[in-house]
Write an enzyme that holds these catalytic residues in place. Structure first.
Site, PDB file in Angstrom:
ATOM      1  CG  ASP A 482      36.387  35.991  16.342  1.00 25.39           C
ATOM      2  OD1 ASP A 482      37.362  36.601  16.789  1.00 25.39           O
ATOM      3  OD2 ASP A 482      35.481  36.531  15.686  1.00 25.39           O
ATOM      4  CB  THR A 484      34.098  40.734  17.488  1.00 27.56           C
ATOM      5  OG1 THR A 484      34.995  41.342  18.406  1.00 27.56           O
ATOM      6  CG2 THR A 484      33.090  41.745  16.994  1.00 27.56           C
ATOM      7  CG  PHE A 622      40.659  56.666  23.165  1.00 24.30           C
ATOM      8  CD1 PHE A 622      40.628  56.166  24.447  1.00 24.30           C
ATOM      9  CD2 PHE A 622      40.919  55.805  22.113  1.00 24.30           C
ATOM     10  CE1 PHE A 622      40.853  54.825  24.679  1.00 24.30           C
ATOM     11  CE2 PHE A 622      41.149  54.466  22.338  1.00 24.30           C
ATOM     12  CZ  PHE A 622      41.112  53.988  23.622  1.00 24.30           C
ATOM     13  CE  LYS A 645      33.410  59.450  26.338  1.00 22.74           C
ATOM     14  NZ  LYS A 645      32.127  59.203  25.655  1.00 22.74           N
ATOM     15  CB  THR A 755      39.697  38.207  20.147  1.00 19.95           C
ATOM     16  OG1 THR A 755      39.097  39.334  19.535  1.00 19.95           O
ATOM     17  CG2 THR A 755      40.536  38.656  21.320  1.00 19.95           C
ATOM     18  N   GLY A 756      41.208  39.005  17.406  1.00 17.52           N
ATOM     19  CA  GLY A 756      42.122  39.881  16.680  1.00 17.52           C
ATOM     20  C   GLY A 756      41.851  41.345  16.885  1.00 17.52           C
ATOM     21  CG  ASP A 757      38.295  42.734  18.741  1.00 18.92           C
ATOM     22  OD1 ASP A 757      38.157  42.412  17.560  1.00 18.92           O
ATOM     23  OD2 ASP A 757      37.409  42.646  19.601  1.00 18.92           O
ATOM     24  CG  ASN A 919      38.799  37.903  11.481  1.00 19.41           C
ATOM     25  OD1 ASN A 919      37.711  37.378  11.283  1.00 19.41           O
ATOM     26  ND2 ASN A 919      39.024  38.688  12.511  1.00 19.41           N
ATOM     27  CG  ASP A 920      37.089  34.192  12.990  1.00 19.08           C
ATOM     28  OD1 ASP A 920      38.060  34.549  13.678  1.00 19.08           O
ATOM     29  OD2 ASP A 920      35.980  34.738  13.046  1.00 19.08           O
TER      30      ASP A 920
END
Length: 1361
Positions: A482, A484, A622, A645, A755-757, A919-920
């Protein structure tokens, strides 16, 4: 189909034939429904897709039924295919009604109604046994082991007196010992599970019962209860948020337990329940929730609240999941929807799998083979018994009749068969399994005690949570990690910036003095004391009033969505949903532009000590498509300015072209920052006139409800901006992550990041950015392939194109390699004429398995979903495994587990998964070895893991030191164990031909019982626990030492047969040498020595001495325990033998001790000792000769490392401490800065906040508390160490499992070398090594390096360099 059935409250279920679906939906024609809208768009496939994706709650029909006709899903499936990309942004679940479970109905404050559905309670159970079920279940599990069943069968045979030559206690004692030890271990593990369950189940929560709040244990909470949560409390169950102490029903949660992220997330109650903040009102609440059944999707929830005759849709934004922590919220109330095992946290825990190592599986196979071999020996001896009884035994019937019920030679042969099965069963003694468990337990304690894997910051030690997988740690080929919380620290810092063409933040030469950290307190009393910055020129620029610098930091203090909380004067706490934003606002704060507070229409700052309030006119929010955000503010003087930005890739093209030189300089700075692995961001502004603002504001109001029109309005105003500069944020990795990944790569271990981000990795360039920051991706790589196809066909084409490019590059490199080899022909001939010897260098023919080149693959979630389909998985895994690095972004927990299972299925490689969140858990449980990161994050991953520690960098020591040692020790233990037991047992086989096949044993039964328990158990245990071929530091310096475990070289079927052959050879010597010598030998008194008892004592003594000498040769690392156990076992043998053969015991137990004074009379004869010495020499000398030849002709890499270490120690002793200090200084001077990746550009704009958060601010819903995310991830570390490794890898001969000189060793040897003049032979060796380095560095064969890595070559190289 009936209208009512089609209009049922179902979610999206399937994609079908377009005309059929269109007709069905049009027939519904409910006002405002999809059916009414679809008529106009049914003619166009694209417009249909747009319509589908715009209706997030549309109904698809999976099972159409018309009269007696039933259309199956397969029949109606895709004539039309909806784009997976579009579906990715909708709440689409591809399910069918055939598989759809019943909906869940929950009525608030009504336990009686909810109990009718028999929903699970909130009590969780992770244990396997209780008091009543432990014994039967545990025994059942243990007897599923082939060996335990085998020994139980032998025990039953030994209870039959007609066939048993041995006492029953020789089997039942070891069997009971094994079962007891295993049962105690299992009971201990389960006790701690019970303890953990009780601790969680007995937590207190406030439950609304009978109109008042009452304290209840978590285990007593039921579905439908309303509970109160207070700040910093864990959420007890999955709750529907009803009300909160914050305005508009908002609350803030931390989800580290679920996903490892420490940044806070916002949740909001349903608007109709927001005002139910009083227990009296909540007690009257009787709403009913109809929602989806329990599932493991952490980021999705769908349901409907029915209350007061109205329906209110529910989403994941209304839910508080078990395992979350309430933050910055005084109190909130929630309705329990899922409890206990139904919660999403527990659903993600998965089912615990019993993991077994590859050696365990191999041992089961070998046990079956040995049992077959045992049966064959029994049959041979039984046939011999039948023949002997028929031809010879019948002559003795008059005075030696058969014992009843034997009535013939055939029945006698049958009994002899079973008797020999019992006698020869020691080829696989049960003590083998006891010893294996003890060795594994010792290995796990070594991991727990390793001080170099202890994190002082977290006060956390490494923990081996299982004792059954230690040797598997030495065979890992794939690591699935993973991101994060696993690779990152969740910390970001403002590192560098570019303002008006000037770059700030450059650190001085790393070899020089470290710059002093700036102290902002005298300049700014509101500065954050934890902020780190070292370039004082930027601070001086601000102090002197540089307008560009002031405008730069003014932008950072205004253009954001951060909330500020000021409990005491000057004590500011920033709450941001994006860690990037918090770092930027903190930087502006320290340089004098302090963000203080905000309202829906104003932003208050302190600029250089002066309070300033700006009117907030608009926030241009954003999203992942825009990759930028803007604010429009009016300053106190009345001027209107837009501050923007965003990612440089989108912002630079929207600048006014009047200052092209500034744009070019800033672009160069952005390239430099990106090359250092920093997350970059460009800043710009635009002045607006009052007329321009009024015109745009009007168009903005008209576009607010249409997303496309809103984007167009944003695009219109964000043009012709003026560039201010750029920022560079350091995305902090955990300490040692790049070095660890690089070192594991040299050990041929591939690291895949899963990764699940969802927000952070919505674009593949950000995934690539993460790869570069982790140093998984480098500029030295041949190519990085990005797979982002939205359909099966597109993904297949991209994978195929990647494979074609890999093969083409490999073939090109092979042709270049041949040219280099041909160019070395003259030098090779010269060396050959000098008498040198060159090995062959074959080229591999398997293209995909031997791809030459460093490739990487990046794939996103929806493309991965296609790649994991049955007809695609083989192509995907072949392509991915040919790459050196792999990054999967936006993957679900289920996809993580599927990727792991895919590699296990197709590559048959040992996998390791490492993570820190719930989640892992699926991935951790699917892999052969699961590792949990402990420390500040949640503990779900740790609870599901096999090993845990607090830092990713400890993984290199876990694998390259503990794992390699464990594998080495276990393999040596097994080889020796099978050898010594075949040597022991096969003597019975040969003796059968000389005792009339009567099943008589060679040794007395006490020697048979104690051989594996006392005489030979402790030495082999000492070797299995303490042995090591090279020290731990050499294991880390030479990662190629790890490869034998990956290739399973040290214990396999071939090695097993070699051990068996050696054992059989030893048994032949131990039987026939004493038999031949003692047959005609006599005592000093003239009496013959050829009696059974003398032969038994001589053979047994020779056996013990031979196996003791053998284990002395097998032991590489001697400790005090090895000496005590080896020589102590010999002493125990002689002591016990003299006691057992004593006359005292014979007088007391004449029926059990038959060898009266045999030891004393036998061992006093010189001929007996000469016989023992002869047998020992015949057994050991061939082994010594073979090992010396192998060491000289084909050494292993470990042999080379040991030899070089001896040379190094010898040189150190002769040269003294000065050389040692020179060597240390040379090692430290190799550190240098990794060069910039020239010209490479990556966008670092990867905000983690959700789209629409700006609207939440301008609406004023969250003004009371400053909130949201605090976390961040990753940082760039000094890459000099990796660069040095890579340089050595390409400049020297790559080490291999066959034994070659490693880069680290070559470096050390060159420093220690003292000979300036080498003889002609040494020059020849050096010349050959130069050519071999050239060949092998291009990936020739390991056989080339074997010759160069021999001790003799290494010695010459050491002295000659």
């Amino acid at each position: 189909m009936m209208r009512t059935a089609a209009c049922a409250n179902v979610r999206v279920l399937a994609i079908f034939h377009l005309p059929l679906l269109t007709e069905t939906l049009i027939n519904l024609r409910a006002p405002g429904s999809l059916g009414c809208d679809i008529a106009a768009s049914s003619s166009s496939s694209s417009s249909f897709v747009s319509l589908i994706t715009s209706h997030r709650t549309c109904i698809f029909v999976a099972h159409l039924q018309n009269g007696d006709q039933k259309a199956s899903v397969q029949q109606m499936k895709p004539v039309m295919e909806v784009s997976a990309c579009a579906c990715q942004h909708t709440d689409v679940d591809f399910l069918t009604t055939d598989n759809k479970k019943e909906e869940r109905r929950v009525r608030a404050n009504d336990r009686d109604s909810n109990e009718n559905f028999q929903y699970a309670s909130n009590c969780i159970t992770t244990s396997k046994y209780n008091v009543l079920t432990f014994l039967p279940i545990n025994l059942f599990e243990q007897f599923q082991e082939v060996a335990n069943t085998y020994f139980l069968f032998l025990l039953i045979l030994q209870l039959i007196p007609q066939i048993s030559s041995l006492s029953w206690f020789t089997t039942i004692v070891p069997l009971a010992l094994v079962l007891s030890i295993t049962a105690v271990k299992d009971a201990t593990d389960d006790f701690f599970r019970h303890k953990s369950d009780n601790q969680v189940n007995n937590r207190q929560s406030q439950v609304l019962m009978r109109g008042s709040l009452q304290n209840e244990k978590w285990m007593n909470v039921r579905v439908g209860d309303i509970i109160k949560l207070e700040n910093n409390q864990f959420v007890a169950a999955d709750l529907l948020l009803l009300s909160s102490s914050e305005p508009h029903g908002l609350c803030y949660i931390e989800t580290a337990e679920l996903d490892g992220e420490t940044n806070m997330k916002v949740r909001q109650s349903v608007s109709v329940t927001t005002d139910l903040g009083d227990p009296d009102n909540l007690a009257q609440f009787n709403g009913e929730v109809v929602c989806e059944p329990p599932n493991n999707k952490l980021d999705r929830f769908s349901g409907t609240l029915y209350w007061r005759h109205k329906k209110h849709p529910l989403s994941n934004q209304n839910m508080l999941l078990r395992g979350c922590v309430l933050r910055n919220t005084e109190a909130c109330y929630g309705l329990v929807i899922f409890a206990g095992p139904d919660t999403k946290l527990m659903q993600n825990s998965g089912r615990t799998k019993f993991k077994r190592t590859s050696i365990d599986h191999l041992m089961n196979t070998l046990v079956l083979w040995i049992f077959g071999f045992l049966v064959c020996m029994g049959v041979i001896l039984a046939v011999g018994n039948a023949a002997w009884e028929r031809e010879v035994g019948s002559l003795f019937q008059s005075y030696l009749p058969w014992d009843p019920p034997v009535d013939g030679f055939l029945f006698s042969a049958l009994l002899a068969f079973w008797s020999y099965v019992i006698i020869l069963n020691t080829v696989v003694p049960i003590s083998l399994y006891v010893s294996v468990e003890v060795i594994r337990l010792g290995h796990s304690y070594f991991i727990n005690w390793d001080q170099r894997m202890f994190c002082s910051q977290c006060n956390t030690a490494a923990e081996a949570r299982t004792t059954t997988l230690s040797e598997e740690l030495g065979q890992v080929e794939y690591i699935f990690s993973d991101k994060t919380g696993t690779l990152t620290q969740n910390i970001m810092s403002f590192n560098k910036c570019s303002i008006n063409g000037h770059s700030y933040g450059e650190v001085a030469d790393p070899l020089g003095a470290q710059p002093k950290r700036l102290d902002f307190t005298p300049f700014n009393p509101l500065a954050d004391p934890d902020f780190c910055f070292y370039d004082d020129t930027l601070l001086e620029s601000v102090k002197v009033g540089d307008p560009h610098a002031e405008e730069f930091f003014r932008l950072l203090s205004l253009c954001h969505t951060v909330m500020s909380e000021e409990k005491n004067e000057g004590e500011l706490v920033y709450k941001a949903q994006s860690p990037d934003e918090r770092a930027l606002v903190t930087a502006a704060r320290n340089f004098g532009f302090v963000f203080r507070s905000r309202t829906p229409g104003t932003i208050t700052t302190t600029e250089m000590g002066r309070p300033v309030t700006y009117t907030l006119l608009a926030i241009l929010d954003f999203n992942n498509t825009r990759k930028r955000m803007s604010v429009i503010v009016r300053n106190p003087e009345g001027g209107i300015r837009l501050y923007c930005k965003g990612a440089d890739t989108v912002l630079l093209e929207r600048l006014c072209p009047c200052k092209q030189d500034l744009i070019n300089i800033t672009s160069d700075h952005l390239n430099e920052y990106a090359a250092d692995g920093l997350r970059t961001l460009a800043l710009a502004y635009r002045d607006l006139s009052e007329e321009q603002w009024e015109t745009w504001s009007e168009s903005h109001r008209h576009a607010e409800k249409e997303e496309d029109l809103l984007s167009a309005a944003y695009e219109q105003i964000e043009q012709d901006m003026m560039l201010l500069g750029a920022t560079a944020i350091e995305d902090k990795l955990q300490e040692g992550v790049p070095e660890t990944i690089a070192l594991l790569s040299l050990a041929n271990i591939k690291t895949w990041v899963l990764t699940g981000d969802k927000q952070v990795l919505s674009r593949t360039e950000t995934a690539v950015n993460i790869g570069y920051s982790c140093k998984m991706l480098t500029d030295d790589m041949t190519e990085v392939f990005i797979i982002s196809g939205c359909s099966v066909q597109r993904v297949k084409q991209e994978l195929r194109r990647a494979r074609e490019r890999m093969i083409a590059h490999s073939q090109t490199k092979d042709s270049e390699k041949k040219e280099v080899v041909e160019g070395c022909a003259a030098a090779c001939l010269k060396i050959f004429r000098r008498g040198g010897k060159l090995p062959p260098f074959p080229f591999s023919s398997n293209l995909m398995d031997n791809i030459s080149g460093d490739f990487a693959l990046v794939i996103n979630g929806h493309s991965l979903a296609h790649a994991l389909e049955a007809d695609m998985e083989k192509e995907f895994v072949t392509t991915a495994c040919a790459c050196k690095a792999m990054i999967c972004c936006r993957v679900t927990p289920l996809q993580k587990a599927q990727v792991v299972e895919l590699v296990k299925k197709h590559k048959r490689a040992v996998t390791l998964a490492i993570g820190d969140g719930a989640n892992d858990v699926s991935m951790i449980k699917s892999a052969h070895i699961g590792v949990g990161i402990s420390g500040q994050e949640g503990i779900q991953a740790v609870l599901a893991s096999d090993y845990s520690f607090s830092q990713f960098r400890f993984l290199q020591r876990l694998l390259l030191v503990h794992g390699r040692w464990s594998y080495l020790r276990m393999c040596r233990f097994l080889c020796y164990f099978f050898y010594k037991n075949f040597a022991f047992t096969m003597v019975h086989f040969w003796f059968g031909f000389f005792c009339g096949f009567s099943a008589q044993t060679v040794y007395d039964q006490f020697f048979i019982t104690l051989y594996n328990i006392v005489y030979t158990s402790l030495p082999v245990l000492a070797m299995g626990i303490f042995d090591q071929d090279v020290p731990d530091q050499r294991s880390l310096e030479n990662p190629k030492l790890y490869e034998p475990g990956q290739l399973n070289l040290l214990f396999n079927k071939r090695e097993f047969f070699i051990c068996i052959a050696q054992g059989i050879y030893t048994s032949v010597v131990l039987f026939f040498v004493p038999y031949a010598v003692l047959a005609n030998a006599s005592q000093s008194s003239g009496e013959p020595l050829a009696d059974y008892q003398t032969f038994a004592v001589t053979t047994a003594t020779a056996l013990v001495i031979v196996v003791s000498v053998q284990i002395s040769l097998d032991t590489s690392f001697w400790t005090i325990f090895n000496h005590v156990f080896v020589w102590g076992s010999l002493g125990c043998y002689f002591t016990i033998m003299f006691v057992v053969h004593s006359q005292t015991l014979f007088r007391s137990f004449p029926n059990h001790f038959h060898f009266v004074a045999s030891a004393q009379s036998t061992l006093l004869q010189p001929v007996v000792w000469l016989t023992i010495a002869l047998a020992t020499a015949i057994c050991i000398v061939p082994v010594l000769a073979f090992r010396f030849l192998k060491l000289d002709l084909k050494p292993q890499l470990s042999d080379t490392v040991r030899y070089t270490q001896l040379v190094r120690q010898k040189k150190l002793r002769s040269a003294g401490g000065s050389v040692a200090s020179t060597w240390r200084s040379a090692g430290s001077c190799s550190e240098g800065r990794l060069g910039a990746r020239g010209g490479s550009r990556r966008s670092g704009y990867a905000f983690a906040h959700q789209e629409g958060f700006g609207e939440l601010i301008t609406s004023g819903k969250n003004m009371r508390l400053s909130s949201l995310a605090l976390a961040s991830f990753a940082s760039r570390h000094s890459s000099s160490w990796i660069d040095t490794l890579r340089r050595k890898k390409h400049a020297h001969t790559p080490p291999s499992t066959s034994g070659e000189c490693t880069p680290a060793l070559s470096h050390s040897s060159s420093v220690l070398g003292c000979s300036q003049e080498a003889p002609i032979e040494e020059e020849t060796v050096r010349d050959s090594q130069i050519i071999l380095m050239t060949i092998t560095s291009m990936g020739a064969s390991e056989e080339v390096a074997n010759s160069a890595g021999s001790p003799s070559c290494q010695e010459n190289h050491t002295n000659g360099v």
